[in-house]
Design a protein around this motif. Structure first.
Motif, PDB file in Angstrom:
ATOM      1  N   ALA A  29       0.815  -1.208   0.000  1.00 49.66           N
ATOM      2  CA  ALA A  29       0.000   0.000   0.000  1.00 49.66           C
ATOM      3  C   ALA A  29       0.856   1.267   0.000  1.00 49.66           C
ATOM      4  CB  ALA A  29      -0.929   0.004   1.213  1.00 49.66           C
ATOM      5  N   GLY A  30       2.102   1.180   0.476  1.00 53.54           N
ATOM      6  CA  GLY A  30       2.981   2.350   0.540  1.00 53.54           C
ATOM      7  C   GLY A  30       3.570   2.681  -0.816  1.00 53.54           C
ATOM      8  N   GLU A  31       4.560   3.538  -0.781  1.00 50.95           N
ATOM      9  CA  GLU A  31       5.254   3.952  -2.002  1.00 50.95           C
ATOM     10  C   GLU A  31       5.974   2.755  -2.620  1.00 50.95           C
ATOM     11  OE1 GLU A  31       9.067   6.762  -3.123  1.00 50.95           O
ATOM     12  OE2 GLU A  31       8.015   7.086  -1.241  1.00 50.95           O
ATOM     13  N   VAL A  32       5.771   2.552  -3.907  1.00 53.28           N
ATOM     14  CA  VAL A  32       6.426   1.448  -4.600  1.00 53.28           C
ATOM     15  C   VAL A  32       7.778   1.932  -5.100  1.00 53.28           C
ATOM     16  CG1 VAL A  32       6.283  -0.156  -6.524  1.00 53.28           C
ATOM     17  CG2 VAL A  32       4.217   0.468  -5.280  1.00 53.28           C
ATOM     18  N   VAL A  33       8.838   1.341  -4.559  1.00 55.40           N
ATOM     19  CA  VAL A  33      10.203   1.721  -4.905  1.00 55.40           C
ATOM     20  C   VAL A  33      10.853   0.532  -5.597  1.00 55.40           C
ATOM     21  CG1 VAL A  33      12.429   2.426  -3.983  1.00 55.40           C
ATOM     22  CG2 VAL A  33      10.329   3.207  -2.883  1.00 55.40           C
ATOM     23  N   PRO A  34      11.401   0.728  -6.794  1.00 55.51           N
ATOM     24  CA  PRO A  34      12.089  -0.387  -7.440  1.00 55.51           C
ATOM     25  C   PRO A  34      13.283  -0.830  -6.597  1.00 55.51           C
ATOM     26  CG  PRO A  34      12.018   1.555  -8.883  1.00 55.51           C
ATOM     27  CD  PRO A  34      11.431   1.939  -7.579  1.00 55.51           C
ATOM     28  N   MET A  35      13.463  -2.118  -6.468  1.00 59.36           N
ATOM     29  CA  MET A  35      14.532  -2.646  -5.629  1.00 59.36           C
ATOM     30  C   MET A  35      15.577  -3.344  -6.494  1.00 59.36           C
ATOM     31  SD  MET A  35      13.522  -1.850  -2.607  1.00 59.36           S
ATOM     32  CE  MET A  35      13.906  -2.843  -1.202  1.00 59.36           C
ATOM     33  N   LYS A  36      16.811  -3.379  -6.007  1.00 62.60           N
ATOM     34  CA  LYS A  36      17.915  -4.102  -6.621  1.00 62.60           C
ATOM     35  C   LYS A  36      18.510  -5.009  -5.555  1.00 62.60           C
ATOM     36  CE  LYS A  36      19.349  -3.055 -10.404  1.00 62.60           C
ATOM     37  NZ  LYS A  36      19.044  -3.707 -11.660  1.00 62.60           N
ATOM     38  N   ARG A  37      18.987  -6.168  -5.965  1.00 61.63           N
ATOM     39  CA  ARG A  37      19.592  -7.117  -5.028  1.00 61.63           C
ATOM     40  C   ARG A  37      21.085  -6.828  -4.914  1.00 61.63           C
ATOM     41  NH1 ARG A  37      17.844 -11.227  -2.443  1.00 61.63           N
ATOM     42  NH2 ARG A  37      15.895 -11.166  -3.579  1.00 61.63           N
ATOM     43  N   LEU A  38      21.606  -6.914  -3.689  1.00 62.40           N
ATOM     44  CA  LEU A  38      23.016  -6.685  -3.408  1.00 62.40           C
ATOM     45  C   LEU A  38      23.547  -7.916  -2.683  1.00 62.40           C
ATOM     46  CD1 LEU A  38      25.453  -4.719  -3.213  1.00 62.40           C
ATOM     47  CD2 LEU A  38      24.524  -3.990  -1.023  1.00 62.40           C
ATOM     48  N   THR A  39      24.596  -8.500  -3.207  1.00 58.88           N
ATOM     49  CA  THR A  39      25.192  -9.682  -2.584  1.00 58.88           C
ATOM     50  C   THR A  39      26.614  -9.341  -2.158  1.00 58.88           C
ATOM     51  OG1 THR A  39      23.920 -11.101  -4.051  1.00 58.88           O
ATOM     52  CG2 THR A  39      25.793 -12.104  -2.940  1.00 58.88           C
ATOM     53  N   ILE A  40      26.925  -9.600  -0.883  1.00 60.18           N
ATOM     54  CA  ILE A  40      28.272  -9.343  -0.384  1.00 60.18           C
ATOM     55  C   ILE A  40      28.761 -10.566   0.384  1.00 60.18           C
ATOM     56  CG2 ILE A  40      27.917  -6.851  -0.245  1.00 60.18           C
ATOM     57  CD1 ILE A  40      27.643  -7.193   2.803  1.00 60.18           C
ATOM     58  N   ASP A  41      30.059 -10.702   0.471  1.00 66.55           N
ATOM     59  CA  ASP A  41      30.673 -11.767   1.264  1.00 66.55           C
ATOM     60  C   ASP A  41      31.222 -11.142   2.536  1.00 66.55           C
ATOM     61  OD1 ASP A  41      30.238 -13.769  -0.669  1.00 66.55           O
ATOM     62  OD2 ASP A  41      31.995 -13.094  -1.786  1.00 66.55           O
ATOM     63  N   ILE A  42      30.854 -11.734   3.676  1.00 69.00           N
ATOM     64  CA  ILE A  42      31.351 -11.260   4.965  1.00 69.00           C
ATOM     65  C   ILE A  42      31.853 -12.470   5.755  1.00 69.00           C
ATOM     66  CG2 ILE A  42      29.834  -9.241   5.049  1.00 69.00           C
ATOM     67  CD1 ILE A  42      28.032 -10.781   6.985  1.00 69.00           C
ATOM     68  N   PRO A  43      32.747 -12.237   6.723  1.00 65.47           N
ATOM     69  CA  PRO A  43      33.230 -13.353   7.544  1.00 65.47           C
ATOM     70  C   PRO A  43      32.076 -14.010   8.312  1.00 65.47           C
ATOM     71  CG  PRO A  43      34.583 -11.395   7.878  1.00 65.47           C
ATOM     72  CD  PRO A  43      33.401 -10.972   7.060  1.00 65.47           C
ATOM     73  N   GLU A  44      32.200 -15.296   8.511  1.00 71.15           N
ATOM     74  CA  GLU A  44      31.164 -16.045   9.218  1.00 71.15           C
ATOM     75  C   GLU A  44      30.915 -15.480  10.613  1.00 71.15           C
ATOM     76  OE1 GLU A  44      30.370 -20.588  10.786  1.00 71.15           O
ATOM     77  OE2 GLU A  44      31.720 -20.281   9.102  1.00 71.15           O
ATOM     78  N   SER A  45      31.969 -15.053  11.286  1.00 73.47           N
ATOM     79  CA  SER A  45      31.812 -14.518  12.648  1.00 73.47           C
ATOM     80  C   SER A  45      30.987 -13.230  12.640  1.00 73.47           C
ATOM     81  CB  SER A  45      33.181 -14.260  13.277  1.00 73.47           C
ATOM     82  OG  SER A  45      33.918 -13.346  12.479  1.00 73.47           O
ATOM     83  N   LEU A  46      31.183 -12.386  11.637  1.00 72.18           N
ATOM     84  CA  LEU A  46      30.404 -11.150  11.529  1.00 72.18           C
ATOM     85  C   LEU A  46      28.947 -11.477  11.231  1.00 72.18           C
ATOM     86  CD1 LEU A  46      30.124  -8.087  11.427  1.00 72.18           C
ATOM     87  CD2 LEU A  46      30.898  -8.174   9.038  1.00 72.18           C
TER      88      LEU A  46
END
Length: 76
Positions: A29-46
């Motif tokens: 119902a809110g503002e429709v904002v086009p989205m993009k996917r972001l994939t990053i690699d981070i350490p398992e502990s983080l």
């Protein structure tokens, strides 16, 4: 030796409750904002630390990271 397995009743074609339809329609119902996917690699502990904090607050990792990114880079 034979084994009998009972299979449940055949699914019916019941109508979807009106409340379910209303929820689906209202979730955008809110503002429709086009989205993009972001994939990053981070350490398992983080990842474990982020996931634990989000679980304690009852929030989603994606929502928290989106908020951090908006704070850092602003809303365009």
């Amino acid at each position: 030796m034979s084994k009998k397995i009972s299979i449940g009743a055949k699914p019916t074609t019941r109508a979807v409750p009106a409340a379910a339809d209303a929820w689906v329609e209202s979730r955008n119902a809110g503002e429709v904002v086009p989205m993009k996917r972001l994939t990053i690699d981070i350490p398992e502990s983080l990842h474990r630390a982020i996931k634990g904090q989000c679980a304690m607050r009852g929030t989603k990792i994606a929502d928290e990271l989106r908020e951090i990114l908006v704070q850092k880079y602003g809303k365009s």
